[in-house]
Design a protein around this motif. Structure first.
Motif, short mmCIF file in Angstrom:
data_model
loop_
_atom_site.label_atom_id
_atom_site.label_comp_id
_atom_site.label_asym_id
_atom_site.label_seq_id
_atom_site.Cartn_x
_atom_site.Cartn_y
_atom_site.Cartn_z
N ALA A 9 5.71 79.27 -47.97
CA ALA A 9 5.26 78.62 -49.41
C ALA A 9 5.13 77.30 -49.25
O ALA A 9 3.93 76.74 -49.96
CB ALA A 9 6.49 78.94 -50.31
N ARG A 18 1.61 76.98 -47.85
CA ARG A 18 0.34 77.12 -48.75
C ARG A 18 0.22 76.01 -49.65
O ARG A 18 -0.68 75.74 -50.19
CB ARG A 18 0.79 78.62 -49.46
N LEU A 29 2.16 79.44 -56.80
CA LEU A 29 2.69 80.40 -55.81
C LEU A 29 2.12 81.85 -56.40
O LEU A 29 1.37 82.79 -55.91
CB LEU A 29 3.98 80.28 -55.45
N VAL A 70 -1.71 81.86 -55.70
CA VAL A 70 -1.62 82.39 -54.16
C VAL A 70 -1.66 83.79 -54.33
O VAL A 70 -2.30 84.49 -53.50
CB VAL A 70 -0.52 81.84 -53.62
#
Length: 461
Positions: A311, A314, A340, A344
């Motif tokens: 995480a 990213r 996220l 993502v």
RNA sequence: UCCCCAGUAGCUCAGUCGGUAGAGCAGGCGGCUGUUAACCGCCUUGUCCGUGGUUCGAGUCCGCGCUGGGGAGCCA
């Protein structure tokens, strides 16, 4: 004399062609010379039942003068409505005013702000929005119990009053019977040994620790009860009194915990769509345009799992600019969580294995000695909705962690005992019930999904 | 707790450049109508949050306070 039926039944056509009796509160009235229409609601469903009253009724003039908010009983024939706008209506044979309401009734037949409605929290359940909110809240609460009952979980009532001041989740409200003006003193300090419980007591901030004890006897348990935080938080997501759901499973690891959380959350999403369709349609139309699609998506998707480390990676590579720094060892902010789950993953995601420094002492230490077996479930629009972990079941490791973060083991001797005899790997999570309801209804303020909200400076009603 | 915004009729709001306030809804009266937050006409309603200041004059500008909301922190 017919027995009263609920408006929900009448609107389903129960008793069509026959005389029925309904009782409820007038939402609006349109009176004329030839005919008067009353929209009646008894809380059993979102829609009103239209009452048609004609001048042949002896008290027709009185009926025309009925105010919004009055409680009435109507006996009449349930028929198919000749006009568009409703399928059924009741042709009144008799309209009795049970409780009148004059023009000072604060709920007008127009839109009010939520802020104003909070100031009349005793009346707002009679409004469209709050009727829907509290029907959904009740239905979801029952679905929570059903979910766990179907899976053999024991429902445990953990204490509201506690003397362990180290549950580790925020400021506690104090519970005392001492005289606030003149408490007994011992060496200048308040002598709580002379208080009701002979100790400093407060309202619980979590039932988890007691829940763990029951899991070590019943295998799978859950709590669902009120929780109190004395934090001076002034946000749409915080209340001083809220309800929390905390399952705990013995012989379970973090992955089993995540699996339960996923099954649970999807079950509840499916439930509101199936059981609360009319109310959900209202929320979707008037409160949160994309609501049903979003809840549907969560109900149907399988949740992703992402390591905290990934995480961070990213987020570091993200092209958008964040207000708060991203770095291994720092906690995720709401903006990060939303990125996220929304950008993502494009759906719900568990972030697992957080650095130990940002998580509670009871979370199980991973083999890397840097992270703990924690998990946060992130969902679009809100970020974290469920937080959980595998618990540290090894006595010496747990004691070490408590020493490390400065938790006094003395008051928690009973908690440590659960690691002394027959300790098992176990895991659980916590879900704030109001935040769940906010997520499922699209309501944006926690004060509007709990009947009588308690927040700083507010404990009226 | 910090930052930002707001507070005007019962409710929702407008109020220009500083010149003692207005609309819609609600309420009252009348009309009309198988009506749909009905509609049409007439009428009533004000501690402009409080307090101090600037000014000939403050709803309007400034200070302080109170209240509410939002953002942040804390967290569920």
């Amino acid at each position: 004399m017919s027995a009263r039926i609920r408006i929900r039944s009448a609107l389903a056509g129960e008793g069509l062609g026959n005389e029925i009796m309904i009782k409820g509160w007038v939402r609006t009235i349109r009176a004329g010379k030839e005919v008067a229409f009353l929209a009646l609601n008894d809380g059993s469903c979102f829609a009103n039942l239209q009452v048609v009253a004609e001048p042949r009724l002896a008290n027709f003039a009185d009926i025309c003068a009925i105010g919004t908010g009055a409680a009435v009983a109507v006996r009449g024939i349930l028929v198919e409505s000749p006009a568009s706008g409703q399928r059924y209506e009741i042709h009144a044979e008799e309209v009795e005013v049970i409780g009148a309401a004059d023009e000072s009734y604060p709920l007008q037949k127009k839109r009010h702000t939520f802020e104003y409605l909070r100031s009349i929290a005793h009346l707002r359940p009679r409004s469209n929005t709050f009727g829907a909110v509290f029907r959904v809240r009740s239905s979801v609460a029952q679905a929570v119990h059903r979910f766990f009952a179907e899976r053999g979980f024991l429902y445990v009532h953990t204490p509201i009053i506690t003397t362990s001041d180290c549950e580790g989740a925020g400021e506690m409200f104090r519970v005392t019977t001492l005289d606030p003006a003149a408490p007994p003193l011992l060496e200048g300090e308040v002598d709580f040994s002379r208080d009701f419980f002979a100790a400093q007591a407060g309202l619980t901030v979590s039932g988890q620790l007691e829940g763990e004890l029951f899991a070590q006897a019943f295998s799978d348990i859950y709590t669902f009860g009120p929780t109190f935080r004395a934090e001076n938080s002034n946000t749409p997501r915080h209340a001083a009194e809220f309800w929390m759901i905390e399952p705990e499973m013995a012989f379970a690891d973090l992955m089993a915990d995540a699996a339960l959380a996923e099954e649970f959350f999807r079950y509840l999403c499916r439930h509101v769509l199936d059981a609360c369709g009319e109310d959900m349609a209202f929320f979707n139309d008037h409160i949160d345009k994309g609501l049903i699609a979003r809840v549907e998506q969560v109900a149907n998707s399988s949740f992703a799992i992402m390591e905290y480390g990934e995480a961070i990676e990213r987020l570091t590579k993200a092209t958008v600019k964040f207000e708060y720094p991203v770095e291994w060892g720092l906690d995720l902010q709401t903006e990060h969580e939303r990125y996220l789950t929304e950008q993502v993953v494009g759906g719900p995601v568990f972030v697992i294995n957080y650095p130990k420094y940002i998580k509670a002492f009871y979370m199980r230490m991973n083999d890397d000695d840097k992270t703990v077996a924690a998990m946060d479930l992130l969902v679009p629009k809100v970020g974290e909705i469920i937080g959980g972990s595998q618990r540290e079941e090894r006595l010496h490791v747990l004691e070490g962690r408590m020493a490390e973060v400065g938790v006094n083991p003395e008051g928690l001797w009973w908690y440590l005992d659960s690691r002394r005899w027959g300790s098992t790997p176990h895991a659980g999570f916590g879900l704030g019930f109001e935040r769940l309801i906010m997520n499922l209804t699209g309501m944006e303020n926690i004060r509007d999904v709990i009947p009588f909200p308690r927040t700083p400076r507010h404990a009226e009603f």
